[in-house]
Scaffold this active site. Structure first.
Site, PDB file in Angstrom:
ATOM      1  N   TYR A   1      -9.990  15.565  -0.037  1.00  0.00           N
ATOM      2  CA  TYR A   1     -10.473  14.878  -1.233  1.00  0.00           C
ATOM      3  C   TYR A   1     -11.876  15.414  -1.441  1.00  0.00           C
ATOM      4  O   TYR A   1     -12.734  15.310  -0.555  1.00  0.00           O
ATOM      5  CB  TYR A   1     -10.481  13.355  -1.031  1.00  0.00           C
ATOM      6  CG  TYR A   1      -9.141  12.703  -1.274  1.00  0.00           C
ATOM      7  CD1 TYR A   1      -8.354  13.040  -2.370  1.00  0.00           C
ATOM      8  CD2 TYR A   1      -8.662  11.717  -0.406  1.00  0.00           C
ATOM      9  CE1 TYR A   1      -7.129  12.435  -2.590  1.00  0.00           C
ATOM     10  CE2 TYR A   1      -7.432  11.098  -0.617  1.00  0.00           C
ATOM     11  CZ  TYR A   1      -6.679  11.472  -1.710  1.00  0.00           C
ATOM     12  OH  TYR A   1      -5.470  10.874  -1.929  1.00  0.00           O
TER      13      TYR A   1
ATOM     14  N   LYS B   1      -3.245  20.711  -4.901  1.00  0.00           N
ATOM     15  CA  LYS B   1      -2.198  19.678  -4.929  1.00  0.00           C
ATOM     16  C   LYS B   1      -2.385  18.763  -6.130  1.00  0.00           C
ATOM     17  O   LYS B   1      -3.500  18.322  -6.425  1.00  0.00           O
ATOM     18  CB  LYS B   1      -2.261  18.858  -3.638  1.00  0.00           C
ATOM     19  CG  LYS B   1      -1.292  17.679  -3.570  1.00  0.00           C
ATOM     20  CD  LYS B   1      -1.275  17.082  -2.171  1.00  0.00           C
ATOM     21  CE  LYS B   1      -0.313  15.915  -2.028  1.00  0.00           C
ATOM     22  NZ  LYS B   1      -0.841  14.642  -2.528  1.00  0.00           N
TER      23      LYS B   1
ATOM     24  N   HIS C   1       1.591  12.773  -7.016  1.00  0.00           N
ATOM     25  CA  HIS C   1       1.056  11.851  -6.009  1.00  0.00           C
ATOM     26  C   HIS C   1       2.045  10.703  -5.761  1.00  0.00           C
ATOM     27  O   HIS C   1       1.655   9.559  -5.520  1.00  0.00           O
ATOM     28  CB  HIS C   1      -0.295  11.299  -6.484  1.00  0.00           C
ATOM     29  CG  HIS C   1      -1.279  11.012  -5.376  1.00  0.00           C
ATOM     30  ND1 HIS C   1      -2.319  11.850  -5.079  1.00  0.00           N
ATOM     31  CD2 HIS C   1      -1.400   9.967  -4.511  1.00  0.00           C
ATOM     32  CE1 HIS C   1      -3.037  11.334  -4.089  1.00  0.00           C
ATOM     33  NE2 HIS C   1      -2.498  10.197  -3.720  1.00  0.00           N
TER      34      HIS C   1
ATOM     35  N   SER D   1      -4.791  13.907   6.056  1.00  0.00           N
ATOM     36  CA  SER D   1      -5.616  13.427   4.937  1.00  0.00           C
ATOM     37  C   SER D   1      -7.099  13.379   5.303  1.00  0.00           C
ATOM     38  O   SER D   1      -7.453  13.093   6.458  1.00  0.00           O
ATOM     39  CB  SER D   1      -5.151  12.023   4.544  1.00  0.00           C
ATOM     40  OG  SER D   1      -6.080  11.426   3.668  1.00  0.00           O
TER      41      SER D   1
ATOM     42  N   ARG E   1       6.309   8.914   1.509  1.00  0.00           N
ATOM     43  CA  ARG E   1       6.560   7.550   1.984  1.00  0.00           C
ATOM     44  C   ARG E   1       7.565   7.424   3.134  1.00  0.00           C
ATOM     45  O   ARG E   1       7.347   6.617   4.046  1.00  0.00           O
ATOM     46  CB  ARG E   1       7.007   6.663   0.813  1.00  0.00           C
ATOM     47  CG  ARG E   1       5.889   6.387  -0.197  1.00  0.00           C
ATOM     48  CD  ARG E   1       6.423   5.521  -1.317  1.00  0.00           C
ATOM     49  NE  ARG E   1       5.476   5.267  -2.382  1.00  0.00           N
ATOM     50  CZ  ARG E   1       5.260   6.081  -3.425  1.00  0.00           C
ATOM     51  NH1 ARG E   1       5.922   7.238  -3.512  1.00  0.00           N
ATOM     52  NH2 ARG E   1       4.409   5.758  -4.372  1.00  0.00           N
TER      53      ARG E   1
ATOM     54  N   THR F   1      -6.649  18.153  -3.094  1.00  0.00           N
ATOM     55  CA  THR F   1      -5.963  17.232  -4.014  1.00  0.00           C
ATOM     56  C   THR F   1      -6.807  17.021  -5.264  1.00  0.00           C
ATOM     57  O   THR F   1      -7.955  16.572  -5.186  1.00  0.00           O
ATOM     58  CB  THR F   1      -5.686  15.894  -3.305  1.00  0.00           C
ATOM     59  OG1 THR F   1      -4.867  16.163  -2.159  1.00  0.00           O
ATOM     60  CG2 THR F   1      -4.960  14.927  -4.231  1.00  0.00           C
TER      61      THR F   1
ATOM     62  N   TYR G   1       0.837  -1.208   0.000  1.00  0.00           N
ATOM     63  CA  TYR G   1       0.000   0.000   0.000  1.00  0.00           C
ATOM     64  C   TYR G   1       0.866   1.250   0.000  1.00  0.00           C
ATOM     65  O   TYR G   1       0.610   2.209  -0.737  1.00  0.00           O
ATOM     66  CB  TYR G   1      -0.921  -0.019   1.225  1.00  0.00           C
ATOM     67  CG  TYR G   1      -1.539   1.322   1.554  1.00  0.00           C
ATOM     68  CD1 TYR G   1      -2.337   1.992   0.625  1.00  0.00           C
ATOM     69  CD2 TYR G   1      -1.322   1.929   2.793  1.00  0.00           C
ATOM     70  CE1 TYR G   1      -2.896   3.226   0.924  1.00  0.00           C
ATOM     71  CE2 TYR G   1      -1.880   3.162   3.098  1.00  0.00           C
ATOM     72  CZ  TYR G   1      -2.666   3.808   2.172  1.00  0.00           C
ATOM     73  OH  TYR G   1      -3.213   5.031   2.466  1.00  0.00           O
TER      74      TYR G   1
HETATM   75  C1  FNR Z   1      -0.447   9.212  -0.462  1.00  0.00           C
HETATM   76  N1  FNR Z   1      -0.756  10.474  -0.986  1.00  0.00           N
HETATM   77  C2  FNR Z   1      -1.940  11.081  -0.621  1.00  0.00           C
HETATM   78  N2  FNR Z   1      -2.221  12.341  -1.064  1.00  0.00           N
HETATM   79  C3  FNR Z   1      -3.349  12.970  -0.678  1.00  0.00           C
HETATM   80  O1  FNR Z   1      -3.573  14.112  -1.088  1.00  0.00           O
HETATM   81  N3  FNR Z   1      -4.241  12.345   0.173  1.00  0.00           N
HETATM   82  C4  FNR Z   1      -4.037  11.093   0.651  1.00  0.00           C
HETATM   83  O2  FNR Z   1      -4.843  10.561   1.415  1.00  0.00           O
HETATM   84  C5  FNR Z   1      -2.864  10.410   0.213  1.00  0.00           C
HETATM   85  N4  FNR Z   1      -2.615   9.133   0.626  1.00  0.00           N
HETATM   86  C6  FNR Z   1      -1.401   8.528   0.333  1.00  0.00           C
HETATM   87  C7  FNR Z   1      -1.119   7.280   0.845  1.00  0.00           C
HETATM   88  C8  FNR Z   1       0.142   6.705   0.641  1.00  0.00           C
HETATM   89  C9  FNR Z   1       0.463   5.380   1.243  1.00  0.00           C
HETATM   90  C10 FNR Z   1       1.111   7.405  -0.123  1.00  0.00           C
HETATM   91  C11 FNR Z   1       2.495   6.847  -0.328  1.00  0.00           C
HETATM   92  C12 FNR Z   1       0.807   8.625  -0.675  1.00  0.00           C
HETATM   93  C13 FNR Z   1       0.239  11.213  -1.781  1.00  0.00           C
HETATM   94  C14 FNR Z   1       1.187  12.004  -0.884  1.00  0.00           C
HETATM   95  O3  FNR Z   1       0.522  13.095  -0.299  1.00  0.00           O
HETATM   96  C15 FNR Z   1       2.380  12.582  -1.679  1.00  0.00           C
HETATM   97  O4  FNR Z   1       1.914  13.284  -2.800  1.00  0.00           O
HETATM   98  C16 FNR Z   1       3.375  11.504  -2.135  1.00  0.00           C
HETATM   99  O5  FNR Z   1       3.506  10.481  -1.181  1.00  0.00           O
HETATM  100  C17 FNR Z   1       4.724  12.139  -2.396  1.00  0.00           C
HETATM  101  O6  FNR Z   1       5.612  11.236  -2.950  1.00  0.00           O
HETATM  102  P1  FNR Z   1       6.700  10.397  -2.091  1.00  0.00           P
HETATM  103  O7  FNR Z   1       7.378  11.353  -1.134  1.00  0.00           O
HETATM  104  O8  FNR Z   1       5.954   9.307  -1.402  1.00  0.00           O
HETATM  105  O9  FNR Z   1       7.603   9.898  -3.159  1.00  0.00           O
END
Ligand code: FNR
Length: 374
Positions: free
Chosen positions: A141, A249, A273, A119, A328, A167, A37
């Site tokens: 969202y 975003k 994302h 989130s 992450r 987002t 995930y």
């Molecule tokens: C996310 N991301 C994300 N973005 C958002 O606006 N709402 C959300 O609920 C989530 N949920 C989510 C879950 C998981 C497990 C991941 C890995 C990512 C996207 C997050 O905000 C962000 O844009 C990215 O994770 C950035 O990239 P890196 O740093 O993971 O490479």
């Protein structure tokens, strides 16, 4: 120096201090579904890889004898003060990787003064997370029903969230093989949609409370949050119900960034994302300079997707970002060690960013620009 001192007593850090290798440490410790995930991307994973490759194509050119002994990395973005230009990206359903989920993340962030973007699909309600304290923004969202949307915005305002991050890139969920292969089981087991399930407008639209009929509540949640694209003219609705700063975003094209500025938005997050939506999408870092050039003088430009090290933070700033969001890595920290794990990852990233600045001869963020890059 703290780690060196602990080493004198024979102790080593709880897990790696290497932001890139962190993923391997998490793969070894976490179950396949939660790990998948977090680590997963859309389709072939091309954009996940492109995000990292884009950082590797830029190099820093350090300057010497610059009197960088004392540094100040603090900054203020849209009214929120922070010790360094780093925020925690919104990541949903964090209870999938650790039972304390967003509460643990919020505690670690608050201890360091790092702003957390919560989130919409938090495993804990936004009111519970707000009680932890610390600077906080709310990620929306965008629901397909106006009354649920208004209710979320009203709650976020009442609970002290300072900035709204909307987002745009996930109005429907992408093809994500890692989650599809697990049939979305971690979600379907109802692991934490408390923030939505506790919403009065959401509950009013259900025949039975989510506690009594969870499958129906999840279906309702899916239909409320996916499948309907929105339009620029509907930003007016958000403005009407939110009187603080609004950031969009998921912006990847300079024309969309210009339109956001024209519509009176306060900022954008240049992001794909983390490669989880459009497989084959351009690396976020690649489009950052043109977006910063297009709107940087009119609005805040934030960046995420692929940040793993202090050098990455400095490169993104040099390419025009006002601050970056970390995704992450902190979630791996949460899975590996709960609140202490998130703190370990964050303190490491902040220390590495500071050392990178020092050794590049930069005392403050205002000294970081494209002349630092090759
Ligand atoms: C996310 N991301 C994300 N973005 C958002 O606006 N709402 C959300 O609920 C989530 N949920 C989510 C879950 C998981 C497990 C991941 C890995 C990512 C996207 C997050 O905000 C962000 O844009 C990215 O994770 C950035 O990239 P890196 O740093 O993971 O490479």
């Amino acid at each position: 120096s703290e780690i060196y001192l602990q080493g004198l007593g024979g102790a080593t850090p709880p897990f790696t201090t290497d932001g890139v290798r962190l993923e391997e440490a998490a793969r070894e410790k976490l179950e396949p579904a939660p790990f998948g995930y977090v680590a997963g991307g859309a389709g072939s994973g091309a954009t996940v890889r492109a995000n990292r490759a884009a950082f590797d194509r830029w190099s820093l050119v350090p300057r010497m004898l610059a009197e960088a002994t004392e540094r100040d990395l603090s900054t203020t973005v849209l009214g929120t003060a922070m010790p360094a230009p780093v925020l925690l990206a919104p990541v949903g359903v964090q209870s999938i990787v650790h039972p304390d989920g967003e509460l643990a993340t919020a505690r670690a962030a608050a201890a360091l003064g790092v702003p957390m973007v919560l989130s919409t699909v938090s495993s804990y309600s936004m009111e519970e997370v707000a009680e932890v304290g610390g600077p906080r923004w709310f990620q929306l969202y965008w629901p397909n029903e106006p009354d649920v949307c208004a209710s979320l915005l009203h709650r976020a305002k009442a609970a002290g969230y300072e900035v709204l991050v909307v987002t745009l890139d996930t109005w429907t969920l992408a093809w994500r093989p890692t989650d599809l292969d697990q049939a979305y089981l971690p979600f379907l087991r109802g692991m934490g949609l408390a923030n939505i399930f506790s919403d009065p407008a959401f509950r009013a639209a259900l025949a039975a409370p989510p506690e009594d009929d969870q499958p129906m509540a999840i279906l309702r949640w899916v239909s409320l949050f996916t499948g309907q694209d929105k339009s620029w003219d509907r930003l007016a609705f958000l403005r009407e119900h939110w009187d603080g700063p609004i950031v969009l975003k998921g912006v990847q094209h300079p024309d969309d960034a210009r339109r956001a500025a024209d519509e009176g938005m306060d900022g954008v997050v240049v992001s794909n994302h983390g490669g989880r939506q459009v497989d084959g999408a351009v690396a976020a870092l690649e489009v950052l300079p043109e977006i910063a050039a297009a709107v940087g003088s009119r609005m805040s430009v934030l960046f995420d997707s692929g940040v793993r090290t202090g050098a990455d933070v400095v490169k993104a700033l040099a390419l025009g970002a006002d601050a970056v969001l970390l995704g992450r890595p902190y979630v791996y920290g949460l899975g590996l060690g709960g609140e202490a794990g998130v703190r370990h990852v964050l303190r490491g990233l902040l220390a590495e960013t500071d050392l990178t600045m020092a050794l590049c001869g930069k005392k403050s963020l205002s000294e970081v620009d494209s002349t630092l890059l090759r």
